[in-house]
Design an enzyme around this catalytic site. Structure first.
Site, short mmCIF file in Angstrom:
data_model
loop_
_atom_site.label_atom_id
_atom_site.label_comp_id
_atom_site.label_asym_id
_atom_site.label_seq_id
_atom_site.Cartn_x
_atom_site.Cartn_y
_atom_site.Cartn_z
N ILE A 1 7.55 -0.66 -3.96
CA ILE A 1 6.53 0.03 -4.92
C ILE A 1 5.69 0.64 -4.08
O ILE A 1 5.29 2.32 -3.89
CB ILE A 1 5.34 -0.90 -4.85
CG1 ILE A 1 6.28 -2.13 -5.94
CG2 ILE A 1 4.37 -0.47 -5.24
CD1 ILE A 1 5.17 -3.21 -6.35
N ARG B 1 14.61 1.52 7.72
CA ARG B 1 14.40 2.16 6.34
C ARG B 1 13.13 3.51 6.04
O ARG B 1 13.61 4.56 5.57
CB ARG B 1 13.80 0.86 5.70
CG ARG B 1 14.81 0.07 5.40
CD ARG B 1 15.47 0.06 3.83
NE ARG B 1 14.87 0.66 2.38
CZ ARG B 1 14.95 -0.55 1.87
NH1 ARG B 1 15.33 -1.69 1.99
NH2 ARG B 1 14.18 -0.54 0.71
N GLY C 1 1.81 -5.43 1.96
CA GLY C 1 1.72 -6.90 1.35
C GLY C 1 2.67 -7.08 2.22
O GLY C 1 3.85 -6.96 2.48
N ASP D 1 5.60 -17.68 1.85
CA ASP D 1 5.56 -19.20 0.88
C ASP D 1 5.44 -20.12 1.54
O ASP D 1 6.56 -20.39 1.68
CB ASP D 1 5.95 -18.72 -0.30
CG ASP D 1 5.69 -17.25 -0.76
OD1 ASP D 1 4.73 -17.22 -1.05
OD2 ASP D 1 6.22 -17.02 -2.17
N GLY E 1 2.63 -23.18 -3.99
CA GLY E 1 2.95 -22.09 -2.86
C GLY E 1 2.59 -20.91 -2.44
O GLY E 1 3.07 -20.52 -1.43
N GLN E 2 0.85 -20.32 -3.45
CA GLN E 2 0.49 -19.41 -2.43
C GLN E 2 -0.70 -19.00 -2.90
O GLN E 2 -0.76 -18.27 -2.76
CB GLN E 2 1.39 -18.34 -3.36
CG GLN E 2 3.13 -17.61 -3.84
CD GLN E 2 2.99 -15.85 -4.16
OE1 GLN E 2 2.17 -15.52 -5.23
NE2 GLN E 2 4.18 -15.47 -3.82
N TYR F 1 -1.24 -15.91 -0.43
CA TYR F 1 -0.50 -15.08 -1.01
C TYR F 1 -2.19 -14.84 -2.71
O TYR F 1 -2.84 -13.90 -2.48
CB TYR F 1 0.30 -14.80 -1.33
CG TYR F 1 0.90 -13.60 -2.14
CD1 TYR F 1 1.45 -12.49 -1.61
CD2 TYR F 1 1.30 -13.76 -3.63
CE1 TYR F 1 1.62 -11.13 -1.71
CE2 TYR F 1 1.15 -11.92 -4.17
CZ TYR F 1 1.55 -11.19 -3.12
OH TYR F 1 2.12 -10.02 -4.06
P1 NDP Z 1 8.16 -4.99 0.20
O1 NDP Z 1 8.28 -6.00 0.68
O2 NDP Z 1 9.28 -4.11 -1.01
O3 NDP Z 1 7.75 -3.54 0.69
C1 NDP Z 1 6.62 -3.56 2.01
C2 NDP Z 1 5.94 -3.00 2.76
O4 NDP Z 1 5.13 -2.94 3.26
C3 NDP Z 1 7.08 -2.52 3.77
O5 NDP Z 1 6.93 -0.79 4.01
C4 NDP Z 1 6.93 -2.62 4.83
O6 NDP Z 1 7.01 -2.43 5.91
C5 NDP Z 1 5.01 -2.94 5.00
N1 NDP Z 1 4.25 -3.93 5.52
C6 NDP Z 1 4.23 -5.32 5.55
N2 NDP Z 1 3.32 -5.83 6.64
C7 NDP Z 1 2.65 -4.18 7.01
C8 NDP Z 1 2.01 -4.06 7.91
N3 NDP Z 1 1.31 -5.51 8.12
N4 NDP Z 1 1.88 -3.07 8.07
C9 NDP Z 1 1.91 -1.92 8.06
N5 NDP Z 1 3.16 -2.13 6.86
C10 NDP Z 1 3.30 -3.79 6.03
O7 NDP Z 1 6.88 -5.60 -0.53
P2 NDP Z 1 6.48 -5.00 -2.38
O8 NDP Z 1 7.01 -3.04 -2.66
O9 NDP Z 1 7.18 -5.51 -3.75
O10 NDP Z 1 5.45 -4.92 -2.39
C11 NDP Z 1 4.30 -3.68 -2.42
C12 NDP Z 1 2.98 -4.60 -2.72
O11 NDP Z 1 2.95 -5.12 -4.32
C13 NDP Z 1 2.30 -5.31 -1.45
O12 NDP Z 1 1.46 -5.82 -1.25
C14 NDP Z 1 2.50 -6.55 -2.06
O13 NDP Z 1 1.96 -7.82 -2.53
C15 NDP Z 1 2.18 -6.24 -4.45
N6 NDP Z 1 3.27 -7.12 -4.85
C16 NDP Z 1 4.17 -6.97 -5.73
C17 NDP Z 1 5.45 -7.53 -6.19
C18 NDP Z 1 6.32 -7.50 -6.96
O14 NDP Z 1 6.84 -8.15 -7.81
N7 NDP Z 1 7.43 -6.87 -6.07
C19 NDP Z 1 3.65 -8.03 -7.37
C20 NDP Z 1 2.75 -8.26 -7.24
C21 NDP Z 1 2.35 -7.15 -6.17
P3 NDP Z 1 8.49 -2.92 6.74
O15 NDP Z 1 9.73 -1.71 5.84
O16 NDP Z 1 7.98 -1.84 7.94
O17 NDP Z 1 8.40 -4.22 6.74
#
Ligand code: NDP
Length: 240
Positions: A14, A39, A84, A88, A143-144, A147
């Site tokens: 996202i 990436r 995020g 889980d 389970g969350q 989260y």
């Molecule tokens: P992804 O797992 O695809 O990507 C997560 C991104 O967050 C990556 O760029 C990762 O970096 C980065 N990240 C993780 N931990 C940290 C940290 N401690 N500091 C800095 N960057 C960090 O997640 P999504 O795109 O699916 O989700 C994006 C957001 O949307 C999240 O907050 C998620 O909870 C929320 N969300 C997603 C849903 C979904 O269906 N996908 C539904 C509802 C909410 P790196 O590449 O280095 O690991």
């Protein structure tokens, strides 16, 4: 004038869609990530968007990175708190570390980022903050507990901080995505995912670009009357 936007977790999923949409709309974008160098490198080469590696859960690292970003690109006027993680487990199996990691990253990261940029936004009389919550913060999910609590906290954080920014030109809003087709959802077992999709009235997973669409609306200069709100983008799965 092109405003400077920082997108946490902005290199994939996202966040990648948000970073690209903001760049295409003329903003100067800094994309953060934490661990996945390959990436991030591929993203930066493809988009031309600079990347900044730091852990949003680490307050000192956030402050140092935000100072660097401001020096590189200019004063930070827009923050999209998107980074995020999930860890889980049922309550029976969840350890304290799994709780802390998710709360510190998903919710603590929002505090750290906003704290680092807030004084500057107050001084300049302009700011836009968009926090990415979740349908599971609104409705809960088996389970969350970690989260769901962190994401639910984001919605409270948003409403409280929006009151502090309202008279200063700073808006603070949240987006609560439903299930979006990213790596995070790819980690859900196929039989579980099938049941989830069956509950989405639109009949499919969402696209990352559909969350980015909401972000573009909320960060716009002429969205100054929208603050403290949560935009649910979930295909009609949960009406909140
Ligand atoms: P992804 O797992 O695809 O990507 C997560 C991104 O967050 C990556 O760029 C990762 O970096 C980065 N990240 C993780 N931990 C940290 C940290 N401690 N500091 C800095 N960057 C960090 O997640 P999504 O795109 O699916 O989700 C994006 C957001 O949307 C999240 O907050 C998620 O909870 C929320 N969300 C997603 C849903 C979904 O269906 N996908 C539904 C509802 C909410 P790196 O590449 O280095 O690991």
């Amino acid at each position: 004038m092109s405003r400077v936007a920082v997108v946490t977790g902005g290199t994939r999923g996202i966040g990648e869609a948000i970073s690209v949409a903001l760049k295409n709309a003329g903003y100067k974008v800094a994309a953060n990530y934490c661990g996945n160098d390959d990436r991030a490198k591929a993203f930066s080469e493809k988009t031309g968007i600079p990347v900044y590696k730091f852990d949003v859960a680490d307050f000192d690292a956030v402050c140092a990175a935000m100072t660097k970003i401001a020096a590189d690109l200019g004063p930070i006027e827009i923050i999209v708190n998107n980074a995020g993680i999930t860890r889980d487990a049922t309550m029976k199996k969840m350890g304290r570390a799994g709780w802390d990691e998710v709360v510190d990253t998903n919710l603590g990261g929002c505090f750290n980022m906003c704290k680092a940029a807030w004084d500057g936004m107050l001084e300049r009389g302009f700011g836009r903050v968009v926090n990415i919550g979740s349908i599971n913060g609104q409705a809960g999910q088996y389970g969350q507990v970690n989260y769901a609590a962190a994401k639910s906290g984001i919605h409270g954080f948003t409403k409280a901080l929006s009151q502090e920014g309202a008279s200063k030109g700073i808006t603070v809003n949240a987006i609560a995505p439903g299930y979006i087709d990213t790596d995070m959802v790819a980690a859900v077992p196929p039989n579980v995912l099938e049941k989830i999709v069956a509950k989405i009235p639109v009949g499919r997973l969402g696209k990352a670009s559909e969350i980015a669409r909401g972000v573009l609306f909320l960060v716009a200069d002429d969205a100054g009357f929208v603050t403290g709100s949560t935009m649910s983008i979930n295909g009609g799965q949960h009406m909140y």
